[in-house]
Scaffold this active site. Structure first.
Site, PDB file in Angstrom:
ATOM      1  N   SER A  40      50.706  47.588  33.364  1.00 46.87           N
ATOM      2  CA  SER A  40      51.168  48.854  33.259  1.00 46.87           C
ATOM      3  C   SER A  40      52.398  48.908  34.356  1.00 46.87           C
ATOM      4  CB  SER A  40      50.090  50.043  33.290  1.00 46.87           C
ATOM      5  OG  SER A  40      49.596  49.958  34.445  1.00 46.87           O
ATOM      6  N   ASN A  41      52.095  48.425  35.365  1.00 44.92           N
ATOM      7  CA  ASN A  41      53.098  48.385  36.416  1.00 44.92           C
ATOM      8  C   ASN A  41      54.424  47.559  35.853  1.00 44.92           C
ATOM      9  OD1 ASN A  41      52.314  50.126  38.855  1.00 44.92           O
ATOM     10  ND2 ASN A  41      50.529  49.046  38.518  1.00 44.92           N
ATOM     11  N   ILE A 117      45.046  36.228  46.424  1.00 45.52           N
ATOM     12  CA  ILE A 117      45.791  36.337  47.669  1.00 45.52           C
ATOM     13  C   ILE A 117      46.690  35.215  47.686  1.00 45.52           C
ATOM     14  CG2 ILE A 117      45.028  35.565  50.104  1.00 45.52           C
ATOM     15  CD1 ILE A 117      42.254  36.841  49.645  1.00 45.52           C
ATOM     16  N   HIS A 134      49.318  48.569  45.718  1.00 46.89           N
ATOM     17  CA  HIS A 134      47.931  48.772  46.062  1.00 46.89           C
ATOM     18  C   HIS A 134      47.218  50.146  45.748  1.00 46.89           C
ATOM     19  CE1 HIS A 134      44.000  47.119  47.850  1.00 46.89           C
ATOM     20  NE2 HIS A 134      44.016  48.429  48.383  1.00 46.89           N
ATOM     21  N   ASP A 170      47.075  43.291  52.414  1.00 46.77           N
ATOM     22  CA  ASP A 170      47.283  44.632  52.282  1.00 46.77           C
ATOM     23  C   ASP A 170      47.650  45.452  53.528  1.00 46.77           C
ATOM     24  OD1 ASP A 170      46.575  44.484  49.500  1.00 46.77           O
ATOM     25  OD2 ASP A 170      44.676  44.893  49.817  1.00 46.77           O
ATOM     26  N   GLU A 199      51.384  55.014  40.777  1.00 48.05           N
ATOM     27  CA  GLU A 199      52.026  53.695  41.075  1.00 48.05           C
ATOM     28  C   GLU A 199      53.359  53.284  40.261  1.00 48.05           C
ATOM     29  OE1 GLU A 199      47.813  51.316  41.840  1.00 48.05           O
ATOM     30  OE2 GLU A 199      48.737  50.900  39.989  1.00 48.05           O
TER      31      GLU A 199
HETATM   32  C1  GAR Z   1      46.997  48.508  39.704  1.00 48.97           C
HETATM   33  O1  GAR Z   1      46.322  49.618  39.653  1.00 48.97           O
HETATM   34  C2  GAR Z   1      47.260  48.007  41.023  1.00 48.97           C
HETATM   35  O2  GAR Z   1      47.191  48.836  41.978  1.00 48.97           O
HETATM   36  C3  GAR Z   1      46.028  46.881  41.272  1.00 48.97           C
HETATM   37  O3  GAR Z   1      45.823  46.264  39.865  1.00 48.97           O
HETATM   38  C4  GAR Z   1      46.078  47.417  38.933  1.00 48.97           C
HETATM   39  C5  GAR Z   1      47.104  46.586  37.874  1.00 48.97           C
HETATM   40  O4  GAR Z   1      47.295  47.296  36.871  1.00 48.97           O
HETATM   41  N1  GAR Z   1      46.097  45.904  42.105  1.00 48.97           N
HETATM   42  C6  GAR Z   1      45.492  45.686  43.167  1.00 48.97           C
HETATM   43  O5  GAR Z   1      44.487  46.080  43.128  1.00 48.97           O
HETATM   44  C7  GAR Z   1      45.832  44.717  44.288  1.00 48.97           C
HETATM   45  N2  GAR Z   1      45.061  44.607  45.180  1.00 48.97           N
HETATM   46  P1  GAR Z   1      48.370  47.023  35.785  1.00 48.97           P
HETATM   47  O6  GAR Z   1      48.202  45.652  35.403  1.00 48.97           O
HETATM   48  O7  GAR Z   1      48.233  47.987  34.815  1.00 48.97           O
HETATM   49  O8  GAR Z   1      49.569  47.262  36.366  1.00 48.97           O
END
Ligand code: GAR
Length: 216
Positions: A40-41, A117, A134, A170, A199
């Site tokens: 989604s990001n 990581i 994050h 982080d 986000e």
């Molecule tokens: C997001 O919420 C991001 O903040 C988290 O993974 C998700 C990915 O969602 N990242 C972490 O926790 C990194 N430490 P997405 O695949 O829908 O973008």
């Protein structure tokens, strides 16, 4: 141009920096994106870049067939799998990432839900040029399951942070944050959904601010 948050909208989110002009860039940065899951990001970055301020030149995923890669395939965007399971250590994964991103001539790398990581090998190849998203108000709740950590701690305010990646996990320079109130009865899924909608707003802005810092 992408919208900035207004404290009066979308669940009373408060974003730092406060509403301002979108950073005016004199050059268009080439972005490489790293993702592990739903994407989604990545999708939010694609939509923001449609405004023309940056290009996404490569998506790298570590989980072949994940949502992010499926989206790139649907859009006809360059994508590649770097499967960590085929590497004996993290440095080797990072060298494969560097090869992919250098071949695509990217200027900045965006960790858009990359659940691994990274090491000084990757960070050193793109100094001040890697941005991570994050799901907590850092420095609270670093590491895995940040939303679960926040719920377990009983905080009333959570959120998300877009930051530069440093060797400490982080912990790099914070570029943009958005605060999201925790509702009574929230569970991981409901709080994650509201945090992710923020986000999607702050990550593109953070990338533009990171580019501006570098003189783009
Ligand atoms: C997001 O919420 C991001 O903040 C988290 O993974 C998700 C990915 O969602 N990242 C972490 O926790 C990194 N430490 P997405 O695949 O829908 O973008």
């Amino acid at each position: 141009m992408p919208a900035f948050s207004d404290p009066s909208d979308d669940g009373a989110c408060v974003q730092w920096p406060l509403p301002q002009e979108w950073p005016l860039l004199s050059r268009k940065p080439r972005l490489g994106v790293m993702a592990s899951g739903a994407g989604s990001n990545f999708q939010a970055l694609v939509e923001s870049c449609a405004g023309g301020w940056a290009s996404i030149d490569l998506l790298v995923v570590n989980n072949g067939g994940c949502g992010a890669q499926q989206r790139a395939l649907e859009l006809g965007m360059a994508n590649q799998v770097v499967d960590h399971r085929l590497h004996s250590n993290r440095e080797s994964v990072d060298r494969a990432l560097i090869d992919a991103f250098k071949a695509a001539a990217v200027d900045l790398v965006v960790m858009a839900g990359w659940m691994r990581i990274v090491t000084p090998v990757l960070i050193g190849a793109f100094p001040e040029r890697i941005i991570n998203i994050h799901p907590s108000l850092l420095p609270s709740f670093r590491g895995v399951d940040a939303v679960g950590q926040a719920l377990a701690a009983g905080v009333t305010l959570s959120g998300c942070t877009a930051h530069l990646v440093s060797e400490e996990v982080d912990a790099g320079k914070i570029l943009v944050q958005a605060a999201v109130p925790v509702d009574t009865g929230d569970d991981r899924a409901s709080l994650t959904a509201r945090i992710q909608s923020q986000e999607h707003r702050i990550l593109p802005l953070a990338v533009a601010l990171a580019a501006q810092r570098l003189g783009y």
